[in-house]
Write an enzyme that holds these catalytic residues in place. Structure first.
Site, PDB file in Angstrom:
ATOM      1  N   TYR A  29      -6.219   8.790   2.165  1.00  0.00           N
ATOM      2  CA  TYR A  29      -5.791   7.410   2.448  1.00  0.00           C
ATOM      3  C   TYR A  29      -7.006   6.560   2.864  1.00  0.00           C
ATOM      4  CZ  TYR A  29      -3.668   3.588   5.181  1.00  0.00           C
ATOM      5  OH  TYR A  29      -3.325   2.357   5.712  1.00  0.00           O
ATOM      6  N   TRP A  89      -2.785   1.294  13.859  1.00  0.00           N
ATOM      7  CA  TRP A  89      -1.638   1.702  14.674  1.00  0.00           C
ATOM      8  C   TRP A  89      -0.548   0.618  14.695  1.00  0.00           C
ATOM      9  CZ3 TRP A  89      -3.104   4.857  19.664  1.00  0.00           C
ATOM     10  CH2 TRP A  89      -4.082   5.813  19.351  1.00  0.00           C
ATOM     11  N   ALA A  99       0.848  -1.199   0.000  1.00  0.00           N
ATOM     12  CA  ALA A  99       0.000   0.000   0.000  1.00  0.00           C
ATOM     13  C   ALA A  99       0.876   1.239   0.000  1.00  0.00           C
ATOM     14  CB  ALA A  99      -0.897   0.013   1.243  1.00  0.00           C
ATOM     15  N   TYR A 100       0.260   2.355  -0.370  1.00  0.00           N
ATOM     16  CA  TYR A 100       0.896   3.667  -0.214  1.00  0.00           C
ATOM     17  C   TYR A 100       0.454   4.121   1.178  1.00  0.00           C
ATOM     18  CZ  TYR A 100       2.032   8.578  -1.410  1.00  0.00           C
ATOM     19  OH  TYR A 100       2.542   9.852  -1.447  1.00  0.00           O
ATOM     20  N   THR A 101       1.351   4.015   2.167  1.00  0.00           N
ATOM     21  CA  THR A 101       0.942   4.117   3.576  1.00  0.00           C
ATOM     22  C   THR A 101       1.250   5.467   4.222  1.00  0.00           C
ATOM     23  OG1 THR A 101       3.039   3.118   4.247  1.00  0.00           O
ATOM     24  CG2 THR A 101       1.157   1.640   3.996  1.00  0.00           C
TER      25      THR A 101
HETATM   26  N1  LIG Z   1       1.206   1.241   9.325  1.00  0.00           N
HETATM   27  C1  LIG Z   1       0.033   1.374   9.940  1.00  0.00           C
HETATM   28  O1  LIG Z   1      -0.084   1.991  11.018  1.00  0.00           O
HETATM   29  C2  LIG Z   1      -1.187   0.742   9.333  1.00  0.00           C
HETATM   30  C3  LIG Z   1      -2.431   0.879   9.983  1.00  0.00           C
HETATM   31  C4  LIG Z   1      -3.556   0.287   9.398  1.00  0.00           C
HETATM   32  C5  LIG Z   1      -3.437  -0.427   8.227  1.00  0.00           C
HETATM   33  N2  LIG Z   1      -2.229  -0.529   7.620  1.00  0.00           N
HETATM   34  C6  LIG Z   1      -2.142  -1.292   6.381  1.00  0.00           C
HETATM   35  O2  LIG Z   1      -1.352  -2.431   6.627  1.00  0.00           O
HETATM   36  C7  LIG Z   1      -0.677  -2.826   5.421  1.00  0.00           C
HETATM   37  C8  LIG Z   1       0.808  -2.977   5.688  1.00  0.00           C
HETATM   38  O3  LIG Z   1       1.318  -1.714   6.105  1.00  0.00           O
HETATM   39  P1  LIG Z   1       2.869  -1.497   6.361  1.00  0.00           P
HETATM   40  O4  LIG Z   1       2.992  -0.447   7.418  1.00  0.00           O
HETATM   41  O5  LIG Z   1       3.539  -2.816   6.488  1.00  0.00           O
HETATM   42  O6  LIG Z   1       3.311  -0.822   4.967  1.00  0.00           O
HETATM   43  P2  LIG Z   1       4.779  -0.386   4.502  1.00  0.00           P
HETATM   44  O7  LIG Z   1       5.797  -0.746   5.507  1.00  0.00           O
HETATM   45  O8  LIG Z   1       4.676   1.044   4.058  1.00  0.00           O
HETATM   46  O9  LIG Z   1       5.044  -1.313   3.223  1.00  0.00           O
HETATM   47  C9  LIG Z   1       4.351  -1.081   2.048  1.00  0.00           C
HETATM   48  C10 LIG Z   1       4.685  -2.182   1.075  1.00  0.00           C
HETATM   49  O10 LIG Z   1       3.978  -1.900  -0.131  1.00  0.00           O
HETATM   50  C11 LIG Z   1       4.890  -2.007  -1.221  1.00  0.00           C
HETATM   51  N3  LIG Z   1       4.458  -1.114  -2.291  1.00  0.00           N
HETATM   52  C12 LIG Z   1       4.098   0.185  -2.180  1.00  0.00           C
HETATM   53  N4  LIG Z   1       3.753   0.676  -3.383  1.00  0.00           N
HETATM   54  C13 LIG Z   1       3.910  -0.345  -4.273  1.00  0.00           C
HETATM   55  C14 LIG Z   1       3.716  -0.467  -5.678  1.00  0.00           C
HETATM   56  N5  LIG Z   1       3.273   0.565  -6.418  1.00  0.00           N
HETATM   57  N6  LIG Z   1       3.981  -1.669  -6.246  1.00  0.00           N
HETATM   58  C15 LIG Z   1       4.420  -2.718  -5.528  1.00  0.00           C
HETATM   59  N7  LIG Z   1       4.599  -2.674  -4.184  1.00  0.00           N
HETATM   60  C16 LIG Z   1       4.357  -1.493  -3.581  1.00  0.00           C
HETATM   61  C17 LIG Z   1       6.229  -1.599  -0.644  1.00  0.00           C
HETATM   62  O11 LIG Z   1       7.255  -2.108  -1.470  1.00  0.00           O
HETATM   63  P3  LIG Z   1       8.735  -1.454  -1.482  1.00  0.00           P
HETATM   64  O12 LIG Z   1       9.221  -1.495  -0.063  1.00  0.00           O
HETATM   65  O13 LIG Z   1       9.490  -2.359  -2.367  1.00  0.00           O
HETATM   66  O14 LIG Z   1       8.538  -0.061  -1.978  1.00  0.00           O
HETATM   67  C18 LIG Z   1       6.169  -2.290   0.715  1.00  0.00           C
HETATM   68  O15 LIG Z   1       6.503  -3.656   0.584  1.00  0.00           O
HETATM   69  C19 LIG Z   1      -1.016  -1.748   4.389  1.00  0.00           C
HETATM   70  O16 LIG Z   1      -2.117  -2.163   3.625  1.00  0.00           O
HETATM   71  C20 LIG Z   1      -1.445  -0.567   5.245  1.00  0.00           C
HETATM   72  O17 LIG Z   1      -2.302   0.296   4.545  1.00  0.00           O
HETATM   73  C21 LIG Z   1      -1.106   0.021   8.145  1.00  0.00           C
END
Ligand SMILES: NC(=O)c1ccc[n+]([C@@H]2O[C@H](COP(=O)([O-])OP(=O)(O)OC[C@H]3O[C@@H](n4cnc5c(N)ncnc54)[C@H](OP(=O)(O)O)[C@@H]3O)[C@@H](O)[C@H]2O)c1
Length: 278
Positions: free
Chosen positions: A123, A148, A58-60
């Site tokens: 988002y 979170w 995701a674009y986080t």
């Molecule tokens: N972080 C939070 O607090 C939170 C809360 C609620 C829900 N979530 C959800 O939980 C999930 C995991 O979050 P996270 O924090 O682990 O995310 P993250 O660390 O930001 O990692 C995002 C991942 O998505 C990949 N990615 C992004 N754009 C891409 C593209 N265009 N094509 C292919 N791959 C792409 C990145 O690859 P690269 O590293 O290779 O760029 C990375 O592996 C997401 O769906 C997020 O929305 C997160």
């Protein structure tokens, strides 16, 4: 079981790889292909031909999404649909990670899975629209909303607090937003179990208990044995580009139906701090 994890290089993705030892797991990051490219996604999925596909990509960056809405919708909504269509073609199951930001935060009791979506940020809208589209393409898909997220595999709130606390005597942290911290290890374990249990529909998966960001920061600093003072401030005092829900506690009822209970966030924080010290 064969599994593809999109977003395997991210905070959650890294833990998913680590917590999934007994199955054949293929982890894909953006270096393997951009998920906005439907043809590429189709090729990757058809090549591996998995039983399950987990979309943790995701674009986080929630604040950046406000100024890059097109990118947010392309990555978070349209790419998820690309993956769902590829999954449908080969008959694979799909588990998509969504967010508490699909809610407006106006409730004062835990959000149930069927509560109305009313996202307040770009988002949140991109995730909410992804959910709706995915359920149209694959009505049997599994949508896991979490919140979170923290872990050793990437940038997260406890890490930021500890880095700031190392150099500052006082930290101001928002006390009027309440939610459920979630340790990536615990979320990853729950996701593996849900796939094994053939889960479907919308589920809420967070650590048990809730707190404000201020309470979370105070606990982080206390447990790390740092002397920094943590002071409560209001959301208004800490203006950010993207609005956050004031209250986004997610009810665990949907998860309990699968016989899964999550550890408390306090227990999770202790394990995170131990892991971080290694
Ligand atoms: N972080 C939070 O607090 C939170 C809360 C609620 C829900 N979530 C959800 O939980 C999930 C995991 O979050 P996270 O924090 O682990 O995310 P993250 O660390 O930001 O990692 C995002 C991942 O998505 C990949 N990615 C992004 N754009 C891409 C593209 N265009 N094509 C292919 N791959 C792409 C990145 O690859 P690269 O590293 O290779 O760029 C990375 O592996 C997401 O769906 C997020 O929305 C997160």
């Amino acid at each position: 079981m064969k599994v593809i994890i999109f977003g395997a290089s991210g905070l959650l993705g890294k833990e998913l790889i680590g917590q999934w030892p007994d199955d054949e797991v293929v982890g894909l990051g953006s270096r393997h292909g951009d998920i906005r490219d439907a043809a590429k996604v189709g090729d990757l999925v058809e090549e591996v031909c998995p039983q399950w596909i987990v979309v943790a990509a995701a674009y986080t960056n929630v604040d950046e999404c406000e100024s890059h809405p097109q990118l947010a919708f392309e990555v978070n909504r349209d790419s998820a649909v690309n993956i769902a269509e590829a999954a449908k073609r080969i008959g694979a199951r799909l588990l998509f990670i969504s967010s508490d930001y699909v809610f407006d935060g106006k409730k004062s009791s835990a959000y149930q899975t069927d509560d109305l979506r009313n996202p307040q940020s770009v988002y949140g809208r991109s995730k909410a629209e992804a959910e709706v589209r995915l359920l149209q393409v694959l009505p049997e898909c599994c949508i896991v909303r979490t919140s979170w997220l923290f872990g050793t595999g990437g940038k997260c709130f406890p890490d930021t607090i500890l880095k700031l606390a190392a150099t500052r005597p006082v930290l101001d942290v928002v006390s009027d937003q309440r939610g459920c911290p979630t340790y990536a290890v615990d979320l990853a374990r729950a996701i593996v179990e849900l796939c094994r249990k053939d889960a479907r529909g919308i589920l809420h998966v967070t650590n048990a208990g809730d707190c404000s960001w201020f309470e979370f920061a105070r606990e982080i600093v206390k447990r790390a044995g740092v002397q920094t003072e943590v002071r409560p401030v209001s959301t208004l005092q800490m203006a950010r580009p993207a609005p956050r829900p004031a209250y986004s506690v997610l009810s665990p009822d949907s998860l309990h139906k699968y016989g899964i209970s999550m550890p408390t966030w306090l227990d999770a924080l202790s394990r995170y701090l131990q892991e971080r010290r290694r």
